[in-house]
Scaffold this motif. Structure first.
Motif, PDB file in Angstrom:
ATOM      1  N   LEU A  50      33.151   6.812  35.736  1.00 51.72           N
ATOM      2  CA  LEU A  50      31.961   6.899  34.893  1.00 51.72           C
ATOM      3  C   LEU A  50      31.782   5.646  34.032  1.00 51.72           C
ATOM      4  CD1 LEU A  50      32.159  10.636  33.740  1.00 51.72           C
ATOM      5  CD2 LEU A  50      30.794   9.650  35.590  1.00 51.72           C
ATOM      6  N   ALA A  51      32.905   5.056  33.589  1.00 52.84           N
ATOM      7  CA  ALA A  51      32.806   3.833  32.784  1.00 52.84           C
ATOM      8  C   ALA A  51      32.179   2.703  33.587  1.00 52.84           C
ATOM      9  CB  ALA A  51      34.187   3.422  32.286  1.00 52.84           C
ATOM     10  N   HIS A  52      32.345   2.713  34.899  1.00 51.92           N
ATOM     11  CA  HIS A  52      31.714   1.709  35.753  1.00 51.92           C
ATOM     12  C   HIS A  52      30.295   2.110  36.140  1.00 51.92           C
ATOM     13  CE1 HIS A  52      35.866   0.332  36.185  1.00 51.92           C
ATOM     14  NE2 HIS A  52      35.405  -0.778  36.717  1.00 51.92           N
ATOM     15  N   ALA A  53      30.065   3.424  36.327  1.00 53.77           N
ATOM     16  CA  ALA A  53      28.779   3.888  36.851  1.00 53.77           C
ATOM     17  C   ALA A  53      27.727   4.051  35.764  1.00 53.77           C
ATOM     18  CB  ALA A  53      28.978   5.207  37.599  1.00 53.77           C
ATOM     19  N   ILE A  54      28.084   4.691  34.655  1.00 55.65           N
ATOM     20  CA  ILE A  54      27.094   4.978  33.597  1.00 55.65           C
ATOM     21  C   ILE A  54      27.663   4.617  32.219  1.00 55.65           C
ATOM     22  CG2 ILE A  54      25.758   6.736  34.821  1.00 55.65           C
ATOM     23  CD1 ILE A  54      27.533   8.857  33.436  1.00 55.65           C
ATOM     24  N   PRO A  55      28.065   3.371  32.010  1.00 51.92           N
ATOM     25  CA  PRO A  55      28.666   3.023  30.715  1.00 51.92           C
ATOM     26  C   PRO A  55      27.710   3.206  29.543  1.00 51.92           C
ATOM     27  CG  PRO A  55      28.145   1.046  31.958  1.00 51.92           C
ATOM     28  CD  PRO A  55      27.941   2.199  32.890  1.00 51.92           C
ATOM     29  N   ASP A  56      26.415   2.970  29.762  1.00 51.81           N
ATOM     30  CA  ASP A  56      25.467   3.069  28.657  1.00 51.81           C
ATOM     31  C   ASP A  56      25.349   4.500  28.140  1.00 51.81           C
ATOM     32  OD1 ASP A  56      25.107   0.441  29.186  1.00 51.81           O
ATOM     33  OD2 ASP A  56      23.162   0.660  30.160  1.00 51.81           O
ATOM     34  N   PRO A  65      32.956   1.798  26.468  1.00 54.16           N
ATOM     35  CA  PRO A  65      33.477   2.043  27.816  1.00 54.16           C
ATOM     36  C   PRO A  65      33.560   0.773  28.649  1.00 54.16           C
ATOM     37  CG  PRO A  65      31.199   2.752  27.670  1.00 54.16           C
ATOM     38  CD  PRO A  65      31.626   2.410  26.277  1.00 54.16           C
ATOM     39  N   TYR A  66      32.848  -0.283  28.222  1.00 54.83           N
ATOM     40  CA  TYR A  66      32.842  -1.541  28.973  1.00 54.83           C
ATOM     41  C   TYR A  66      34.238  -2.162  29.039  1.00 54.83           C
ATOM     42  CZ  TYR A  66      28.083  -0.789  27.303  1.00 54.83           C
ATOM     43  OH  TYR A  66      26.886  -0.230  26.973  1.00 54.83           O
ATOM     44  N   THR A  67      35.074  -1.889  28.038  1.00 57.82           N
ATOM     45  CA  THR A  67      36.413  -2.478  28.046  1.00 57.82           C
ATOM     46  C   THR A  67      37.295  -1.867  29.132  1.00 57.82           C
ATOM     47  OG1 THR A  67      37.202  -0.898  26.386  1.00 57.82           O
ATOM     48  CG2 THR A  67      36.319  -2.989  25.589  1.00 57.82           C
ATOM     49  N   ALA A 282      22.332  -1.522  25.849  1.00 55.50           N
ATOM     50  CA  ALA A 282      21.931  -0.135  25.639  1.00 55.50           C
ATOM     51  C   ALA A 282      22.069   0.244  24.180  1.00 55.50           C
ATOM     52  CB  ALA A 282      22.786   0.792  26.496  1.00 55.50           C
ATOM     53  N   ALA A 283      23.093  -0.268  23.533  1.00 60.23           N
ATOM     54  CA  ALA A 283      23.291   0.035  22.114  1.00 60.23           C
ATOM     55  C   ALA A 283      22.162  -0.536  21.279  1.00 60.23           C
ATOM     56  CB  ALA A 283      24.621  -0.525  21.649  1.00 60.23           C
TER      57      ALA A 283
END
Length: 590
Positions: A50-56, A65-67, A282-283
C-alpha cells in the motif's frame, strides 16, 4: 559523592530498562508472540504494498509512507531522506533510547533469513544490504556496515545450526517486543503532519485528536515494526552512532545539519527540506505541510537549535584559496567553479601554469552530491577539464557562454549559457541565478533563495562597476533589487586580488585570462559600498605556485597574506558598513 549527571542518568536508565522488561514479559507470559508475529509479518507485507500503491491515502494517517518505498531506501538521496525524517521524528531522549536495539533487531532478522532460506537466504540478505550501504555514497561507512552485515550473517547461521529452532522463537519474541517498545517511544513525541488532520507537528496535548487517533495508533506499531527491518532505519541509526564516534561524513548530511532540518520541519512543515517537500504533493492539497498555528515546543531538557542565524545560504570553501565553493540553498547543494585537480594551464603551452601549495579539501570523486554546477569562467582555474571530466554529466550546468560550450564538449547534457543580465530558475523555482558583467572572461553571479529571499553574489574577479551603473535602471526583480536597507545582496564573495593589481589592457588573445582580469582597485571598494552586503568574504586568494613565461616576465602576484591585508584596509576605509569577514576557514560551513 554522586557523579555529575548520575541523578539524571539513573532514573532514565531505570525507566528504559523497566519499560523494555515490561513489554518482553507481557509477550512472554501470555505466549502471544508467535501469533502476533505471524499477523504482523502479513500486515507488514500488505503495508509495504500500500505504501507503494496509494501513499497519498496512507499519508493522512501515517504521515510519511514514502520513506517505506524501496526507491527511497537506496542511493544518496534516499539516505538523505531517511536521515532527515529520522531526525524529525526522534527528538525526545526516551524515544532515542527505544531505538537503541536496532543492531540487535538486525541480527534477529538474519536469524529469520537463515530459518526461512538457509545459507542462500543469508547470502541474499547480506548481498542486498551491502549493495545498499555502498549506494549511499559514504565509502568508509559502507565498508564498516558491510563488515557488520557479514558478521551478522555468519553468526546468525552458526547460532541457528547449533541451537536449533529455539533461536527462531527468540527472534519472533524479540522482533515483536522491540517493535512495540519502539512504538511506545513515539508516545512522547509530537504528532506528525496529517495524522489527525494537523497541518504540522503538534503536541498531543494541543491536538484535538479523540477517536481519530485509533487508526494511527494501530498503524504506529506496524510502522515501527517495519522500520526495524535491516534495510530501513538501522542504517540511519548506525550512521548517527558512527558520527558520534568521530566519523566525518563526506557526502551525506551530518548530525548537525539533519538536526537543523528537523527543527525547520517542525516549524515550517515538510516543505522546509527539499527531499521531504518533493514527496508531499498530496499533503499540500490538504495544507498539512504548513506549520500549525500553535507550533511545537521542544521537549523539556532536549537539545534545540540556537536562535536563527542571519544567513540561511551556507558556503564552504573547497580549497585554501577559496576559489571553489560548495553552496547549500533551497535544500540543495551547488558547486561554484571546478578546479580540484592540479595543475591548470592558461594561454599557449609554456605561457602560464599553476598548482596549489596545499591540496584542495575535496577531490572531484569525494564531493558530496551535487545538484547544480555554476562556472564563472572557461579558464582552467574555474573550469578545469580534468575536474569536470570526473563529475556526473547529468548535473545541470549554468555558465558563462564560453564555459557553457566547454561543458557541452565534455558531455554535460543540461547546459544553460548566461550572458550578463540573463537569469535562470534553479531547483524547481527554489532558487534563481542572475549573471552580471565582470572583467576579462569572468562572470559574477547572484544566487537568490526563493523561500528566504537571501542573496549571494560571487565575483571571483570583481563586478564591472560601469556596467552596473549603466544597467541600474534594469528590473532585476528579487535577484538584484535593493531591499528596505538599500542592500543589493546579503553576502558578497569578492576576489582578494581585485583590490591589489591594476588591470592589464593588452589583448586577451595575447595574455589569455590575464588580459583584463581585474578591475581598478577603487572599483572593488565602490562595488562593496554600492551593494551594501551584510558581510564580505574574500575568495580566489590563489595560494599557488606559478610557472611559465607570464610569471617570469609579466605577472607579479603578491602572497595571499599580503593580498588579504591590502583588501581589508581598502574595504574598511572605503566601505565601513559591511562586515568584512576575510578569508573563510576551509571546510567550514559559513
Amino acid at each position: 559523592m554522586v557523579a555529575p549527571g548520575l541523578n539524571t542518568l539513573l532514573p532514565r536508565a531505570t525507566l528504559v530498562a523497566g519499560s523494555l522488561a515490561l513489554v518482553i514479559s507481557a509477550f512472554t507470559l501470555t505466549g502471544a508472540a508467535p501469533a502476533i508475529w505471524r499477523a504482523t509479518v502479513v500486515c507488514t507485507a500488505v503495508f509495504y504494498v500500500l505504501a507503494h500503491a496509494i501513499p497519498d491515502v496512507i499519508f493522512r494517517v501515517q504521515s510519511m509512507p514514502y520513506t517505506y518505498q524501496l526507491r527511497n531506501n537506496f542511493g544518496a538521496r534516499g539516505f538523505e531522506l531517511q536521515n532527515v525524517t529520522y531526525a524529525a521524528y526522534h527528538t525526545h531522549w526516551y524515544n532515542h533510547a527505544t531505538h537503541a536495539a536496532f543492531p540487535l533487531e538486525a541480527w534477529l532478522w538474519f536469524v529469520v533469513a537463515a530459518h526461512w532460506g538457509g545459507a542462500l537466504g543469508l547470502a541474499a540478505l547480506c548481498s542486498v544490504l551491502c549493495a545498499q550501504a555502498f549506494s549511499f555514497g559514504e565509502r568508509r561507512f559502507a565498508l564498516g556496515v558491510s563488515t557488520l552485515w557479514i558478521g551478522f550473517a555468519a553468526s546468525a547461521g552458526v547460532a541457528l545450526a547449533m541451537l536449533g529452532e529455539g533461536v527462531f522463537e527468540i527472534a519472533q519474541l524479540g522482533l515483536v517486543s522491540f517493535g512495540f517498545w519502539r512504538f511506545t517511544g513515539h508516545w512522547v513525541e509530537p504528532l506528525p503532519p496529517g495524522v489527525v488532520g494537523n497541518r504540522g507537528f503538534v503536541r498531543r496535548a494541543d491536538a484535538n485528536a479523540g477517536w481519530r487517533l485509533c487508526l494511527p495508533l494501530a498503524l504506529g506499531y506496524l510502522s515501527e515494526f517495519a522500520a526495524g527491518l535491516p534495510f530501513r532505519l538501522v542504517n540511519s541509526w548506525l550512521f548517527r552512532a558512527a558520527e558520534q564516534l568521530g566519523y566525518r561524513p563526506r557526502r551525506a548530511l551530518g548530525l548537525n545539519r539533519t538536526h537543523e532540518f528537523a527543527i525547520r520541519i517542525h516549524e515550517q512543515g515538510w516543505s522546509a527540506q527539499a527531499t521531504t517537500a518533493a514527496l508531499v504533493s498530496a499533503a499540500r492539497e490538504l495544507g498539512v505541510d504548513r506549520p500549525s498555528a500553535r507550533g511545537v515546543s521542544p521537549a523539556r531538557g532536549e537539545r534545540t537549535m540556537s536562535s536563527p542565524q542571519p544567513f540561511s545560504i551556507r558556503l564552504m570553501a573547497c580549497d585554501h584559496g577559496a576559489s571553489v565553493w560548495l553552496i547549500e540553498l533551497a535544500g540543495r547543494t551547488l558547486l561554484f567553479d571546478a578546479w580540484l585537480d592540479d595543475p591548470y594551464f592558461s594561454g599557449p603551452a609554456g605561457f602560464f601554469s599553476a598548482h596549489r601549495r596545499e591540496p584542495p579539501l575535496f577531490s572531484a570523486s569525494s564531493l558530496p552530491r551535487i545538484d547544480a554546477l555554476v562556472l564563472s569562467s572557461a579558464e582552467q582555474d574555474h573550469a578545469h577539464p580534468q575536474t569536470l571530466a570526473k563529475l556526473d554529466r547529468r548535473i545541470p550546468v549554468y555558465a558563462r557562454p564560453e564555459a557553457a560550450r566547454l561543458a557541452g564538449r565534455l558531455g554535460f547534457a543540461r547546459v544553460t549559457a548566461l550572458a550578463p543580465g540573463e537569469r535562470a530558475r534553479l531547483f524547481d523555482g527554489g532558487a534563481s541565478l542572475l549573471a552580471l558583467a565582470g572583467y576579462g572572461r569572468n562572470t559574477p553571479f547572484v544566487l537568490r533563495e526563493s523561500a528566504s529571499g537571501e542573496r549571494l553574489c560571487i565575483a571571483q574577479h570583481g563586478v564591472n562597476a560601469r556596467w552596473l551603473a549603466k544597467h541600474a535602471h534594469a528590473a532585476f526583480s528579487g535577484e538584484f533589487a535593493a531591499d528596505s536597507h538599500g542592500r543589493l545582496v546579503d553576502t558578497l564573495c569578492l576576489g582578494v586580488h581585485t583590490t591589489l593589481l591594476r588591470p592589464f589592457r593588452l589583448p586577451s588573445w595575447v595574455l589569455g585570462d590575464a588580459g583584463t582580469i581585474l578591475p581598478d582597485p577603487l572599483d572593488s571598494a565602490a562595488i562593496v559600498a554600492r551593494m551594501s552586503p551584510r558581510r564580505v568574504l574574500f575568495s580566489h586568494a590563489t595560494p599557488e605556485i606559478e610557472q611559465g613565461f607570464a610569471t617570469r616576465h609579466l605577472l607579479r602576484y603578491p602572497s595571499a597574506p599580503d593580498d588579504l591585508g591590502h583588501a581589508l584596509r581598502a574595504f574598511r576605509e572605503r566601505a565601513p558598513g559591511p562586515r568584512i569577514a576575510g578569508l573563510p576557514a576551509p571546510a567550514a560551513w559559513l
